[in-house]
Design an enzyme around this catalytic site. Structure first.
Site, PDB file in Angstrom:
ATOM      1  CG  ASP A 161     -29.022 -16.932 -67.658  1.00 54.33           C
ATOM      2  OD1 ASP A 161     -29.359 -17.980 -67.074  1.00 54.33           O
ATOM      3  OD2 ASP A 161     -27.931 -16.375 -67.478  1.00 54.33           O
ATOM      4  NE  ARG A 168     -30.945 -22.007 -61.899  1.00 56.40           N
ATOM      5  CZ  ARG A 168     -29.831 -22.116 -62.629  1.00 56.40           C
ATOM      6  NH1 ARG A 168     -29.598 -21.279 -63.627  1.00 56.40           N
ATOM      7  NH2 ARG A 168     -28.954 -23.058 -62.364  1.00 56.40           N
ATOM      8  CE  LYS A 187     -25.136 -17.240 -68.994  1.00 56.63           C
ATOM      9  NZ  LYS A 187     -25.005 -17.251 -67.564  1.00 56.63           N
TER      10      LYS A 187
HETATM   11  N1  URA Z   1     -23.110 -20.587 -64.860  1.00 58.89           N
HETATM   12  C1  URA Z   1     -24.181 -20.020 -65.449  1.00 58.89           C
HETATM   13  O1  URA Z   1     -24.065 -19.126 -66.269  1.00 58.89           O
HETATM   14  N2  URA Z   1     -25.408 -20.483 -65.096  1.00 58.89           N
HETATM   15  C2  URA Z   1     -25.605 -21.481 -64.210  1.00 58.89           C
HETATM   16  O2  URA Z   1     -26.718 -21.849 -63.958  1.00 58.89           O
HETATM   17  C3  URA Z   1     -24.460 -22.046 -63.606  1.00 58.89           C
HETATM   18  C4  URA Z   1     -23.222 -21.586 -63.967  1.00 58.89           C
END
Ligand code: URA
Length: 438
Positions: A161, A168, A187
């Site tokens: 992530d 992103r 997470k």
């Molecule tokens: N918080 C996150 O952890 N990921 C996202 O994509 C947006 C907000």
């Protein structure tokens, strides 16, 4: 399998299977899939979306890319809450002690603030001596002993992530519901709780600007959580104005302590009791939400939630004298009052901008490396729907850095809109989403 074919399939709007999604996530994490291929894939997801099954597979693959915390050494059903991020959101500091005081274990990993939103770890560091880096062993032992511990996210929690989010951020692919939902839930699943209560924010200070989008994100995350075998629900709450009145780390802690004494703003109390009630029902501590809400109110009224908060601060090395006498928290030295330039009703707030003003005052981070001033921030003096006379104080700004004061004052004034028309106050909790809803 080839990444090229996966990109092509998603570009054509085809559903990918679990093996393909695992191949993409694993390959990107280990470096065998390049940034430019992953960027193309993420853009295809933004444009074509993902099915529920694809989103669940993506979430699981990201969760499994690092440590999956096994909370089984902690006795009982472990409850966790997560907010999608807002301005002035200090509910974890209130909800955690309420739920723990009622006997439900809360084993929580939290993050630091970034951009216009704050983070629980920074807020807790307002207490001198408070330690947020705990070993797994100490974390488990503390939850077994006092039912509540909060530690900072371990470096190896969902590393896929972290890598995907960084990409992103620079490829205009943040605002996709499957990507946001899988990022957050990867997470949460890796952090191991049995019961997950999500606080999905909607409005000008949130990722999701409209209630409809927030409900869609909430449904997607609830589906992922339940699909992964965790009892998950979401509360959609209003973020068209800061939650409560205080924005900034020690200022928010002071307000959370007032709330633990039952003296919080209406929206803050509503959010806290609603989230606590969902956690209590999810963990089986109460039979229904009405009973759970009553138990949460009782834990505040009888002082047990505040006692639990002090015990928690002491357990992690903090000085709970600050909780018992909040005047001990230092206030930033420069105080500026922002006053209304006309009489009328407060009709709208640019809440993200208010978060940016607090950042300008020193309370938040521009980048992960920025240093923050725990004593800086804002005390709002108005809520949407309030009537003000010309010259009334809209907000008081606190900072130790004179360089940003003028700009902060100007931007704060512009962020609070005043109209001649009366404005209805809206309820803070907009919707509750449980599993199995369309
Ligand atoms: N918080 C996150 O952890 N990921 C996202 O994509 C947006 C907000």
């Amino acid at each position: 399998m080839r990444m090229y074919d996966c990109i092509l399939a998603k570009k054509a709007g085809r559903e990918l299977n679990r093996e393909e999604i695992e191949y993409i996530v694993d390959g990107f994490t280990d470096g065998s899939i390049t940034d430019y291929q992953m960027s193309a894939f993420l853009m295809a997801v933004c444009l074509k979306g993902m099915t529920g099954e694809e989103t669940l597979a993506l979430t699981m693959a990201m969760a499994k890319s690092g440590d999956m915390l096994d909370l089984s050494p902690i006795v009982g059903k472990k409850a966790d809450k997560h907010s999608t991020g807002g301005v002035g959101d200090k509910t974890t500091l209130i909800v955690g002690p309420i739920v723990a005081a009622l006997g439900v274990p809360v084993a929580k990993m939290s993050g630091r603030g970034l951009g216009h939103t704050g983070g629980t770890i920074d807020k807790l560091e307002s207490f001198p001596g408070f330690v947020t880096e705990l070993s797994e062993q100490d974390f488990f032992m503390q939850v077994n002993r006092i039912k509540l511990a909060v530690m900072s996210q371990t470096a190896n929690l969902a590393p896929a992530d972290k890598k995907i989010y960084a990409l992103r951020d620079v490829t205009a692919t943040v605002d996709s519901i499957p990507l946001i939902a899988s990022s957050i839930m990867s997470k949460k699943l890796a952090a191991g709780a049995d019961v997950i209560v999500l606080d999905v924010k909607a409005g000008s200070g949130a990722f999701m600007k409209t209630e409809e989008d927030a409900i869609l994100l909430a449904k997607t995350m609830v589906e992922i959580g339940n699909g992964a075998g965790r009892k998950t629900c979401a509360v959609v709450t209003d973020m068209s104005q800061p939650l409560g009145y205080n924005v900034g780390n020690s200022l928010e802690v002071e307000e959370a302590i007032a709330a633990l004494h039952g003296a919080g703003a209406q929206d803050l109390m509503d959010a806290s009791f609603t989230l606590a009630a969902q956690m209590l029902v999810g963990a089986g501590r109460a039979g229904d939400l009405k009973e759970a809400y009553g138990l949460a109110q009782q834990a505040v009224a009888d002082g047990s939630a505040f006692e639990k908060f002090c015990e928690f601060i002491r357990a992690q090395g903090g000085d709970d004298g600050y909780a018992k006498g909040t005047k001990k928290f230092p206030r930033a030295g420069i105080e500026t009052k922002v006053r209304a330039e006309r009489a009328g009703y407060v009709c709208r707030m640019q809440t993200e901008e208010i978060g940016m003003v607090s950042l300008l005052l020193g309370a938040g981070r521009q980048t992960k490396e920025s240093k923050i001033d725990l004593s800086a921030g804002i005390i709002m003096r108005v809520k949407i729907g309030d009537y003000v006379e010309e010259g009334d104080v809209l907000a008081t700004l606190y900072t130790n850095d004179p360089s940003g004061v003028e700009e902060a004052g100007r931007r704060m004034l512009a962020a609070v809109e005043i109209s001649g028309e009366t404005v209805e106050k809206m309820s803070h909790v907009l919707a509750v989403i449980h599993g199995g809803e369309g």
